[in-house]
Design a protein around this motif. Structure first.
Motif, PDB file in Angstrom:
ATOM      1  N   SER A  97       0.829  -1.206   0.000  1.00 50.47           N
ATOM      2  CA  SER A  97       0.000   0.000   0.000  1.00 50.47           C
ATOM      3  C   SER A  97       0.863   1.255   0.000  1.00 50.47           C
ATOM      4  CB  SER A  97      -0.931   0.012   1.218  1.00 50.47           C
ATOM      5  OG  SER A  97      -0.175   0.034   2.419  1.00 50.47           O
ATOM      6  N   LEU A  98       2.061   1.154   0.600  1.00 51.87           N
ATOM      7  CA  LEU A  98       2.973   2.298   0.652  1.00 51.87           C
ATOM      8  C   LEU A  98       4.001   2.254  -0.466  1.00 51.87           C
ATOM      9  CD1 LEU A  98       3.641   2.407   4.512  1.00 51.87           C
ATOM     10  CD2 LEU A  98       2.051   3.817   3.197  1.00 51.87           C
ATOM     11  N   TYR A  99       4.484   1.039  -0.789  1.00 50.91           N
ATOM     12  CA  TYR A  99       5.538   0.874  -1.785  1.00 50.91           C
ATOM     13  C   TYR A  99       5.119  -0.194  -2.792  1.00 50.91           C
ATOM     14  CZ  TYR A  99       8.008   2.993   2.141  1.00 50.91           C
ATOM     15  OH  TYR A  99       8.376   3.804   3.188  1.00 50.91           O
ATOM     16  N   PRO A 100       4.188   0.115  -3.674  1.00 49.67           N
ATOM     17  CA  PRO A 100       3.731  -0.915  -4.625  1.00 49.67           C
ATOM     18  C   PRO A 100       4.855  -1.390  -5.525  1.00 49.67           C
ATOM     19  CG  PRO A 100       2.898   1.267  -5.228  1.00 49.67           C
ATOM     20  CD  PRO A 100       3.491   1.399  -3.867  1.00 49.67           C
ATOM     21  N   GLY A 101       4.958  -2.708  -5.625  1.00 53.37           N
ATOM     22  CA  GLY A 101       5.940  -3.300  -6.510  1.00 53.37           C
ATOM     23  C   GLY A 101       7.364  -3.243  -6.015  1.00 53.37           C
ATOM     24  N   LYS A 102       7.593  -3.021  -4.713  1.00 54.49           N
ATOM     25  CA  LYS A 102       8.953  -2.874  -4.197  1.00 54.49           C
ATOM     26  C   LYS A 102       9.335  -4.081  -3.349  1.00 54.49           C
ATOM     27  CE  LYS A 102      11.937   0.241  -1.549  1.00 54.49           C
ATOM     28  NZ  LYS A 102      12.014   1.508  -0.776  1.00 54.49           N
ATOM     29  N   TYR A 103      10.573  -4.584  -3.575  1.00 54.87           N
ATOM     30  CA  TYR A 103      11.091  -5.738  -2.864  1.00 54.87           C
ATOM     31  C   TYR A 103      12.538  -5.470  -2.468  1.00 54.87           C
ATOM     32  CZ  TYR A 103       7.041  -7.868  -5.099  1.00 54.87           C
ATOM     33  OH  TYR A 103       5.767  -8.128  -5.515  1.00 54.87           O
ATOM     34  N   SER A 104      12.997  -6.158  -1.420  1.00 51.35           N
ATOM     35  CA  SER A 104      14.383  -6.044  -0.980  1.00 51.35           C
ATOM     36  C   SER A 104      15.018  -7.424  -0.919  1.00 51.35           C
ATOM     37  CB  SER A 104      14.474  -5.393   0.407  1.00 51.35           C
ATOM     38  OG  SER A 104      14.113  -4.037   0.342  1.00 51.35           O
ATOM     39  N   PHE A 105      16.303  -7.467  -1.309  1.00 49.64           N
ATOM     40  CA  PHE A 105      17.077  -8.705  -1.254  1.00 49.64           C
ATOM     41  C   PHE A 105      18.419  -8.371  -0.609  1.00 49.64           C
ATOM     42  CE2 PHE A 105      14.195  -8.901  -4.807  1.00 49.64           C
ATOM     43  CZ  PHE A 105      13.627 -10.159  -4.710  1.00 49.64           C
ATOM     44  N   THR A 106      18.719  -9.028   0.496  1.00 49.28           N
ATOM     45  CA  THR A 106      19.953  -8.768   1.232  1.00 49.28           C
ATOM     46  C   THR A 106      20.825 -10.008   1.214  1.00 49.28           C
ATOM     47  OG1 THR A 106      18.716  -7.274   2.683  1.00 49.28           O
ATOM     48  CG2 THR A 106      20.927  -7.908   3.373  1.00 49.28           C
ATOM     49  N   LEU A 107      22.013  -9.894   0.637  1.00 48.00           N
ATOM     50  CA  LEU A 107      22.942 -11.021   0.513  1.00 48.00           C
ATOM     51  C   LEU A 107      23.942 -10.982   1.667  1.00 48.00           C
ATOM     52  CD1 LEU A 107      24.630 -12.301  -2.723  1.00 48.00           C
ATOM     53  CD2 LEU A 107      26.005 -11.928  -0.678  1.00 48.00           C
ATOM     54  N   PHE A 108      23.970 -12.051   2.477  1.00 43.99           N
ATOM     55  CA  PHE A 108      24.849 -12.180   3.636  1.00 43.99           C
ATOM     56  C   PHE A 108      25.980 -13.159   3.320  1.00 43.99           C
ATOM     57  CE2 PHE A 108      20.740 -10.958   5.267  1.00 43.99           C
ATOM     58  CZ  PHE A 108      21.019 -10.028   6.254  1.00 43.99           C
ATOM     59  N   ASN A 109      27.184 -12.782   3.674  1.00 43.26           N
ATOM     60  CA  ASN A 109      28.348 -13.652   3.499  1.00 43.26           C
ATOM     61  C   ASN A 109      28.443 -14.610   4.684  1.00 43.26           C
ATOM     62  OD1 ASN A 109      30.814 -14.848   3.084  1.00 43.26           O
ATOM     63  ND2 ASN A 109      31.984 -12.938   2.963  1.00 43.26           N
ATOM     64  N   LEU A 110      28.348 -15.920   4.406  1.00 43.82           N
ATOM     65  CA  LEU A 110      28.411 -16.935   5.464  1.00 43.82           C
ATOM     66  C   LEU A 110      29.792 -17.563   5.587  1.00 43.82           C
ATOM     67  CD1 LEU A 110      25.050 -18.815   4.713  1.00 43.82           C
ATOM     68  CD2 LEU A 110      25.436 -16.847   6.219  1.00 43.82           C
ATOM     69  N   THR A 111      30.734 -17.132   4.757  1.00 44.18           N
ATOM     70  CA  THR A 111      32.049 -17.772   4.731  1.00 44.18           C
ATOM     71  C   THR A 111      33.072 -16.949   5.507  1.00 44.18           C
ATOM     72  OG1 THR A 111      32.963 -16.649   2.784  1.00 44.18           O
ATOM     73  CG2 THR A 111      31.454 -18.489   2.381  1.00 44.18           C
ATOM     74  N   ALA A 112      34.271 -17.511   5.590  1.00 42.33           N
ATOM     75  CA  ALA A 112      35.387 -16.795   6.217  1.00 42.33           C
ATOM     76  C   ALA A 112      36.185 -16.004   5.194  1.00 42.33           C
ATOM     77  CB  ALA A 112      36.300 -17.791   6.935  1.00 42.33           C
ATOM     78  N   ASP A 113      35.715 -16.010   3.952  1.00 43.08           N
ATOM     79  CA  ASP A 113      36.402 -15.311   2.874  1.00 43.08           C
ATOM     80  C   ASP A 113      35.584 -14.111   2.405  1.00 43.08           C
ATOM     81  OD1 ASP A 113      38.475 -17.236   2.791  1.00 43.08           O
ATOM     82  OD2 ASP A 113      37.201 -18.564   1.582  1.00 43.08           O
ATOM     83  N   THR A 114      36.207 -13.288   1.575  1.00 41.70           N
ATOM     84  CA  THR A 114      35.511 -12.162   0.959  1.00 41.70           C
ATOM     85  C   THR A 114      34.774 -12.645  -0.287  1.00 41.70           C
ATOM     86  OG1 THR A 114      37.153 -10.578   1.735  1.00 41.70           O
ATOM     87  CG2 THR A 114      35.799  -9.906  -0.130  1.00 41.70           C
ATOM     88  N   LEU A 115      33.510 -12.239  -0.422  1.00 37.45           N
ATOM     89  CA  LEU A 115      32.725 -12.581  -1.607  1.00 37.45           C
ATOM     90  C   LEU A 115      32.703 -11.395  -2.566  1.00 37.45           C
ATOM     91  CD1 LEU A 115      29.608 -14.415  -0.100  1.00 37.45           C
ATOM     92  CD2 LEU A 115      31.714 -15.416  -0.989  1.00 37.45           C
ATOM     93  N   ASP A 116      32.895 -11.702  -3.844  1.00 36.67           N
ATOM     94  CA  ASP A 116      32.842 -10.692  -4.902  1.00 36.67           C
ATOM     95  C   ASP A 116      31.467 -10.785  -5.555  1.00 36.67           C
ATOM     96  OD1 ASP A 116      33.206  -8.988  -7.017  1.00 36.67           O
ATOM     97  OD2 ASP A 116      35.117  -9.833  -7.660  1.00 36.67           O
ATOM     98  N   VAL A 117      30.611  -9.794  -5.290  1.00 37.77           N
ATOM     99  CA  VAL A 117      29.204  -9.851  -5.705  1.00 37.77           C
ATOM    100  C   VAL A 117      28.959  -8.817  -6.800  1.00 37.77           C
ATOM    101  CG1 VAL A 117      26.810  -9.663  -4.956  1.00 37.77           C
ATOM    102  CG2 VAL A 117      28.546 -10.562  -3.386  1.00 37.77           C
ATOM    103  N   GLU A 118      28.324  -9.246  -7.889  1.00 41.19           N
ATOM    104  CA  GLU A 118      28.022  -8.334  -8.990  1.00 41.19           C
ATOM    105  C   GLU A 118      26.820  -8.847  -9.773  1.00 41.19           C
ATOM    106  OE1 GLU A 118      31.243  -8.248 -11.840  1.00 41.19           O
ATOM    107  OE2 GLU A 118      31.778 -10.322 -11.378  1.00 41.19           O
ATOM    108  N   ASN A 119      26.315  -7.997 -10.658  1.00 36.64           N
ATOM    109  CA  ASN A 119      25.292  -8.363 -11.642  1.00 36.64           C
ATOM    110  C   ASN A 119      24.039  -8.975 -11.008  1.00 36.64           C
ATOM    111  OD1 ASN A 119      27.539  -7.706 -13.189  1.00 36.64           O
ATOM    112  ND2 ASN A 119      26.972  -9.113 -14.828  1.00 36.64           N
ATOM    113  N   PHE A 120      23.418  -8.218 -10.101  1.00 36.18           N
ATOM    114  CA  PHE A 120      22.113  -8.628  -9.583  1.00 36.18           C
ATOM    115  C   PHE A 120      21.072  -8.206 -10.626  1.00 36.18           C
ATOM    116  CE2 PHE A 120      18.191  -8.462  -7.283  1.00 36.18           C
ATOM    117  CZ  PHE A 120      18.286  -9.449  -6.308  1.00 36.18           C
ATOM    118  N   VAL A 121      20.453  -9.182 -11.286  1.00 33.48           N
ATOM    119  CA  VAL A 121      19.583  -8.915 -12.437  1.00 33.48           C
ATOM    120  C   VAL A 121      18.186  -9.458 -12.172  1.00 33.48           C
ATOM    121  CG1 VAL A 121      19.228  -9.259 -14.910  1.00 33.48           C
ATOM    122  CG2 VAL A 121      21.551  -9.034 -13.996  1.00 33.48           C
ATOM    123  N   PRO A 122      17.168  -8.604 -12.140  1.00 37.19           N
ATOM    124  CA  PRO A 122      15.790  -9.086 -12.006  1.00 37.19           C
ATOM    125  C   PRO A 122      15.420 -10.040 -13.145  1.00 37.19           C
ATOM    126  CG  PRO A 122      15.893  -6.703 -11.694  1.00 37.19           C
ATOM    127  CD  PRO A 122      17.240  -7.133 -12.206  1.00 37.19           C
TER     128      PRO A 122
END
Length: 658
Positions: A97-122
């Motif tokens: 009702s406030l934000y029609p068509g809006k979604y959030s996606f939060t990516l959490f790193n579960l490893t002991a290393d650094t993650l290289d994150v790119e190209n989030f494509v609907p």
């Protein structure tokens, strides 16, 4: 209990959207696959997708991951997608009702290393639908638009949106879905231009907006860029754009920037200004500069106690002489810009707004180049307005969307060495005046001039650095040809209904469509070295209309096929070894025009009869119209019977009637 709760969240994901009352609610399937299988539209109509698509895809450490591959789990703060225990993505549907068509996606790193994150494509990267993301070797501009059945097309995005992801899918014959994803928040992570380095225990968040649209695939881009402003703004304050005194800049297409000590501007040995000859050469070559900008500051600023305003005052003859020059240039059709260096803080102290306002007053300047700025401010514009109307702020870079209401002109910076063919900033605000920076010392500018025409905007010739290529004069004449088309069809290039990349029969030859009133302009840019001639793109025939190549000054004939009517084009070949350089590419420009005159030639007499009593003048050229061709005459817009021998003497060749 856990199984019940898990089922509950799956039911929530599955069925809340089905009975939702708000727009663009996705119907997401589960628990074994996280994909879009339908949605509820603005009018509460439920649509079902025959072929499910991922909700998104994302690249982590060089590997593409689809939402359909994840394991759906329930956490304390909502549903998660688990990707092999390496990372998980939390899914949140905002209050519709406030934000029609809006979604959030939060990516959490579960490893002991650094993650290289790119190209989030609907809707994921797929050859079956249109999407936009980055690809290829690192470059300042490496975003590309992918269209089914074609090679990717490089695009320029706003400076705060290079990581942007976009996708569009077809629902049925009339309905489509498009979605835009933006990186919005990070924790224990490093945000880079196209990627995010997520450290152990950190996260990166993307927000995604989903909208429906109808018609051609370009309408989805128009909706997200032009109508929704990439969700950087909810309302665009266009008060500056409605000001008549500032509208002149959107019809300007050539800016020259000069250092004060350039010999083309001032001759030290002769102790005299040489700028008049410089401007005259511009008139002969490309019809003159719309703007000339003066730069007497950097790199000298800071060597002594003088501030930036002092350096203008110390020009030979002082501010009075600059004002005389400024007034003279305006009579010839060239406006005058000063520069503003906001970093000038360690020289003689002076209120910068007062200093700028005084310099505008004393030189009758028409604009200000904002060094190191991608935006203006109301304080800067107010300072200029307090002196005179019509002073334009011109930023060093391209203003991002949220800053566009405060400034009406900016540049495609030459830090982007080879700009991609399509500039999507032009789609956001078509009447925002854009100029591509061309450093003359860098070599060829043929490609830059071609892409500027293709995108319907101007060029800044920057003469700061020393060194001029042998090809400069040839390229400047070429620039004059592109600039003439822009000037003569300027209103079309400001059209809010322009369409990028209409379908063509040949890959790597692109066409933009610029309709306005009875006239439609088609700009063509080709990266096909062997050239092309023939039917290029489909368009509906219209009675009482004719086709003309404005590049070749030739009338064109429709080509009919079983599938429809096609408009032909002719683009010249170029050396294949010039691919990837500033010499690559060639263009055509085609106009669909109403039939306004009948013309016939008989026994040396040209008869011109008006079909409609419209227009102000008729121009007749012996040869192609150009800034170098002086063989033309201007007649009143009435029926004419002309003795060509008397008018042009012994001339054998093409006559062009405009």
């Amino acid at each position: 209990m856990m199984m019940i709760s898990f089922r509950s969240i799956i039911l929530f994901l599955l069925f809340l959207p089905l009975y939702g009352l708000y727009a663009q609610q996705l119907e997401i399937s589960g628990p074994n696959t996280f994909s879009v299988q339908g949605f509820t539209s603005h009018d509460k109509t439920r649509y079902h997708l025959y072929n499910k698509v991922p909700v998104f895809s994302v690249i982590v450490d060089g590997t593409i991951h689809s939402s359909e591959q994840a394991r759906l789990e329930l956490g304390q703060d909502g549903p998660y997608l688990n990707f092999n225990e390496r990372f998980r993505i939390r899914f949140l549907e905002h209050n519709q009702s406030l934000y029609p068509g809006k979604y959030s996606f939060t990516l959490f790193n579960l490893t002991a290393d650094t993650l290289d994150v790119e190209n989030f494509v609907p809707f994921g990267q797929s050859p079956d639908h249109v999407y936009l993301t980055s690809t290829g070797p690192w470059a300042l501009a490496r975003a590309k638009l992918f269209i089914p059945g074609q090679g990717p097309v490089g695009v320029i995005l706003p400076d705060n949106a290079w990581e942007l992801g976009y996708g569009a899918i077809k629902v049925d014959d009339t309905t489509n879905l498009c979605a835009l994803a933006r990186r919005t928040k990070t924790e224990k992570a490093e945000s880079r231009r196209y990627r995010t380095l997520v450290y152990t225990g950190g996260y990166v968040e993307y927000e995604m907006w989903v909208e429906e649209y109808s018609g051609e695939w370009q309408n989805g881009l128009k909706l997200m860029f032009r109508d929704k402003y990439l969700f950087d703004l909810t309302v665009f304050d266009d008060s500056l754009y409605r000001r008549n005194d500032l509208k002149w800049i959107r019809h300007a297409y050539l800016i020259g920037l000069q250092f004060a000590w350039n010999a083309e501007f001032y001759s030290y040995p002769r102790q005299e200004y040489t700028v008049d000859a410089y401007l005259e050469r511009g008139i002969q070559t490309f019809g003159g500069y719309d703007v000339i900008g003066l730069w007497p500051t950097w790199p000298r600023l800071g060597v002594d106690p003088r501030n930036q305003w002092d350096m203008f005052s110390d020009m030979p003859g002082g501010l009075m002489q600059l004002k005389k020059l400024s007034e003279k240039w305006k009579q010839q059709g060239t406006r005058f810009f000063i520069c503003y260096n906001p970093w000038d803080e360690s020289t003689r102290s002076e209120n910068p707004y007062a200093g700028m306002a005084n310099l505008i007053r004393e030189t009758d300047a028409d604009g200000v180049v904002l060094d190191c700025h991608g935006a203006s401010s109301y304080a800067l514009q107010h300072a200029a307005d307090s002196v005179k109307a019509g002073v334009v702020m011109y930023s060093e870079g391209m203003a991002i969307v949220k800053d566009m209401p405060g400034i009406v002109a900016g540049r495609v910076h030459d830090a982007i060495v080879l700009p991609p063919p399509l500039n999507l900033n032009k789609l956001i605000k078509p009447d925002f005046a854009i100029f591509r920076v061309c450093q003359l010392h860098d070599g060829r500018i043929r490609r830059e001039a071609s892409i500027a025409l293709f995108n319907g905007y101007g060029t800044e010739l920057n003469s700061f650095a020393p060194g001029r290529p042998d090809s400069m004069e040839e390229d400047l004449v070429y620039l004059g040809k592109t600039t003439r088309i822009l000037r003569e069809n300027t209103s079309n290039f400001l059209s809010y209904n322009w369409t990028p990349l209409i379908p063509t029969v040949k890959d790597s030859i692109w066409v933009n469509k610029w309709p306005l009133g009875q006239k439609t302009i088609y700009t063509v840019f080709s990266l096909v070295p062997e050239g092309f001639q023939g039917p290029l793109f489909e368009e509906n025939k219209a009675e009482g209309m004719h086709l003309v190549s404005l590049w070749h000054h030739e009338e064109l004939t429709w080509s009919d096929a079983e599938s429809g009517s096609y408009i032909p084009a002719k683009v010249e070949a170029f050396n294949a070894f010039e691919l990837g350089t500033r010499a690559e590419g060639n263009i055509d420009c085609i106009a669909l025009l109403p039939d306004l005159i009948n013309a016939s030639l008989r026994e040396g007499y040209l008869s011109v009869d008006l079909i409609e009593n419209t227009g102000d003048e008729i121009r007749i050229w012996a040869g192609d119209p150009s800034y170098q061709n002086k063989q033309f005459t201007i007649l009143s817009a009435t029926n004419q019977n002309i003795n060509l021998m008397e008018m042009f003497g012994w001339y054998e060749g093409k006559f062009v009637i405009q």
